[in-house]
Design an enzyme around this catalytic site. Structure first.
Site, mmCIF file in Angstrom:
data_model
loop_
_atom_site.group_PDB
_atom_site.id
_atom_site.type_symbol
_atom_site.label_atom_id
_atom_site.label_comp_id
_atom_site.label_asym_id
_atom_site.label_seq_id
_atom_site.Cartn_x
_atom_site.Cartn_y
_atom_site.Cartn_z
ATOM 1 N N SER A 68 0.760 -1.225 -0.076
ATOM 2 C CA SER A 68 0.081 0.337 -0.088
ATOM 3 C C SER A 68 0.899 1.643 -0.138
ATOM 4 C CB SER A 68 -1.224 -0.303 1.160
ATOM 5 O OG SER A 68 -1.266 1.575 1.265
ATOM 6 N N TYR A 87 -1.084 0.525 10.354
ATOM 7 C CA TYR A 87 -1.658 -0.162 8.777
ATOM 8 C C TYR A 87 -0.832 0.422 8.143
ATOM 9 C CZ TYR A 87 -3.725 -0.772 4.225
ATOM 10 O OH TYR A 87 -4.441 -1.506 3.199
#
Lengths: 243, 430
Positions: free
Chosen positions: A135, A148
């Site tokens: 990501s 995250y």
């Protein structure tokens, strides 16, 4: 018939990737928790694309089960695509270790555990392709999702090292930085349409990256430049920003 | 209005959403012209779109309700099968085809979509799933076909397909100079599987009701030109152009519509044209233009579709007269003759059906109320899937078994948890 293994096959992105590979003649192995939920997807892929499709129970956080999971697959897959991930909630995660551990273990530890198993097999065989969906959140920690983000940062670094190591053994590793994607994971967010890709666009980019042996891909090209700019901001300014 | 839309991919997600919702209406691809799938909360089926089984020997297809017809065609056409009934767009879901009980150009031969359903699953407001068919839970089955989603959310449908030799249509177009002639032609060619007519609503005098009758049959292999015989079941190429912006509303006026009609009617130089075309332009001419509705401008348009019994030809004349007097006609006025149908709540019944688009203008809604009265006076009724404005009395007068329908809705949806803006307006859920 080549075979693709999709890890975390229940997500919108994974469904699109499975369909893309099946449409190109790949047999697909769909692995996820509660694998019985994937029966409709299984029949759908088999009917639409006339390829073999199977479902397999897989839990990214059950590390000990990973070697056996991989050994019992009906065929050694040519391509492994690691799609699973867990966004979680930053506020909860900074207060509650359970949520925090789930984010770290899903996005980093679990991915490392299963990809170690698979890359060793590929290295011994001297062929294979591993795709990791990471990501852009991992490129710089921001207050809105740094747990995250840091797990994905670890995963990106892992993929980079794995690519370096595997290069000498004939195995290719692709890192995918999707940017914003319209999926279940982001359903509750207001995403800017121009910057947001559809799962089908991610699937197309992943397939192309596998065929062309790309190293690191961004699904929408400008994300590479957006992240470049974000990474260039000096820390003394960055720490004051609300991102 | 604002609406909260929930999506789901798996059965357990759906039942959780249904149980948590205060009220909702099922929604597919949102192609109903009115407010049938609008509510403060909607449950969207588009991600619940998996094919469950396809028996290519006997032509039986089974899928989840969010699958769109274009996807069905992509799978079945290369194997020699076609949809038993298709509306004029392939961008609707199978669940929507059930909820509206859609009809096509073959209604007089094959009936509506629901006539081809073997069985289906419906999730009720309670979260319970019931399998119904013409033999099991008959009341639920009848009230779900054409019931606008008010009995529950259709989750799975199993239906029969139509056998084809080729993906092409043998098309015949015949020009009719006036209404008398087009009605006579419909009768003369009623053995054709597909028939529909484009009608010019603005023409007066001796050419009142001039039309082009469009007929079709699935072409057989030996009817194809040599070049196409090699791949008779070829899928049409997916070319789409996008209507890029809203046209200003004044662009559509009685002059431009008359000009369009003049060109459209005039383009067929001969009285009769016979050719072989792909199924795509024959069934789905408007699907080639994405966002075609923008042609009507920001104010948009309403669709108006009614059916009148066969003996009420005078009613058809009266309505066409009123439209041409008003100069409110639309590009796309479509006339068809329905065959016999005996359903609880589905729209089609034997007679003439006319579908019109009206651009929204001052006075339009009052005018449509007047047309409603003419439709009722001649024993006709309106199509709920196209409706955005009819009054509850009009629905009541047009559907003789409405009370039975309402009692079945009440039985399976007792607290009216499932409701739409339309169902509230039409007093179906109040």
């Amino acid at each position: 018939m080549p075979t693709a293994l999709i890890l975390g096959a229940a997500s919108d992105m994974a469904v699109a990737i499975a369909k893309k590979f099946a449409s190109q003649g790949y047999a697909v192995q769909l692995a996820a928790r509660n694998a019985h939920r994937l029966q409709p997807l299984l029949s759908d892929i088999a009917i639409r694309y006339n390829v073999a499709a199977t479902v397999h129970e897989f839990d990214a956080r059950q590390f000990a089960s990973h070697p056996q999971f991989f050994d019992t697959l009906p065929a050694l897959p040519d391509v492994t695509i690691c799609v699973f991930g867990y966004l979680g909630d930053q506020a909860t995660a900074s207060a509650d270790w359970k949520e925090c551990a789930q984010i770290i273990e899903t996005n980093y530890t679990g991915a490392v555990s299963i990809l170690n198993v698979i890359s060793n097999k590929y290295a011994a065989r001297k062929s294979g392709t591993i795709v990791g969906i990471s990501s852009v959140a991992g490129e710089r920690g921001r207050q809105s999702n740094y747990i995250y983000g840091s797990a994905k940062a670890g995963f990106t670094a892992y993929l980079s090292g794995l690519r370096n190591s595997m290069y000498h053994k004939g195995v290719h590793v692709v890192t995918v930085q999707p940017g914003f994607v319209y999926t279940k994971m982001t359903e509750h967010l207001q995403l800017p349409a121009l910057l947001t890709a559809k799962p089908e666009a991610v699937a197309k980019a992943v397939y192309k990256a596998v065929v062309k042996k790309k190293n690191v891909i961004y699904v929408k090209w400008f994300w590479r430049w957006i992240m470049f700019i974000i990474k260039c901001i000096p820390e003394f300014i960055f720490k004051k920003m609300k991102l | 209005m604002e609406s909260e839309e929930k999506l789901f991919s798996f059965d357990d997600q759906l039942s959780a959403i249904v149980k948590q919702s205060h009220h909702f209406i099922p929604r597919g691809n949102g192609r109903c012209y009115g407010d049938a799938s609008l509510a403060e909360q909607t449950i969207n089926t588009l991600k619940y779109d998996k094919i469950l089984s396809f028996d290519a020997v006997n032509g039986i297809f089974e899928c989840q309700s969010g699958l769109m017809l274009d996807q069905v065609l992509e799978v079945i056409v290369p194997k020699g099968w076609f949809l038993p009934v298709t509306p004029g767009t392939k961008f609707i879901t199978v669940g929507g085809a059930v909820g509206s009980d859609v009809h096509g150009k073959n209604h007089h031969v094959d009936g509506t979509f629901s006539n081809h359903i073997i069985d289906m699953d419906v999730m009720l407001a309670s979260g319970e799933v019931i399998t119904c068919s013409p033999e099991r839970y008959t009341d639920l089955f009848e009230a779900t076909c054409g019931g606008m989603g008010l009995t529950g959310l259709v989750t799975r449908v199993k239906f029969r397909l139509k056998k084809i030799e080729t993906s092409y249509i043998k098309q015949k177009q015949i020009k009719a100079a006036n209404l008398e002639e087009i009605i006579r032609l419909f009768d003369e060619y009623k053995h054709y599987t597909y028939s529909v007519a484009w009608i010019d609503c603005l023409k007066k005098g001796k050419n009142f009701g001039r039309s082009i009758l469009i007929l079709g049959e699935h072409a057989k292999v030996d009817e194809l030109p040599e070049k196409k015989k090699k791949d008779p079941l070829k899928l049409p190429s997916r070319k789409q152009i996008t209507f890029p912006f809203n046209l200003p509303s004044w662009v559509l006026n009685s002059f431009t519509v008359k000009l369009f009609n003049f060109l459209y009617y005039g383009k067929n130089l001969k009285r009769e044209i016979n050719n072989i075309v792909s199924y795509e332009p024959f069934f789905y001419p408007l699907d080639a233009i994405l966002h075609w509705n923008r042609g009507y401008g920001k104010k948009g348009f309403v669709q108006y579709q009614f059916v009148l019994p066969l003996e009420a030809k005078q009613g058809l004349i009266e309505i066409l007269n009123r439209i041409s007097d008003r100069g409110l006609g639309s590009f796309l006025a479509v006339l068809k003759i329905f065959g016999k149908q005996d359903s609880l709540i589905s729209f089609p019944s034997e007679g003439y059906t006319l579908a019109l688009d009206f651009p929204v203008r001052k006075g339009l809604f009052e005018f449509l109320d007047e047309l409603d009265q003419v439709v009722l006076q001649y024993g006709g009724r309106l199509y709920m899937s196209k409706d955005a404005r009819m009054k509850p009395e009009v629905l009541q007068a047009g559907y003789p078994r409405l009370e039975v329908f309402k009692s079945i809705v009440k039985k399976y949806n007792p607290d009216y948890k499932i409701r739409s803006v339309q169902s509230d307006r039409l007093l179906l859920t109040k």
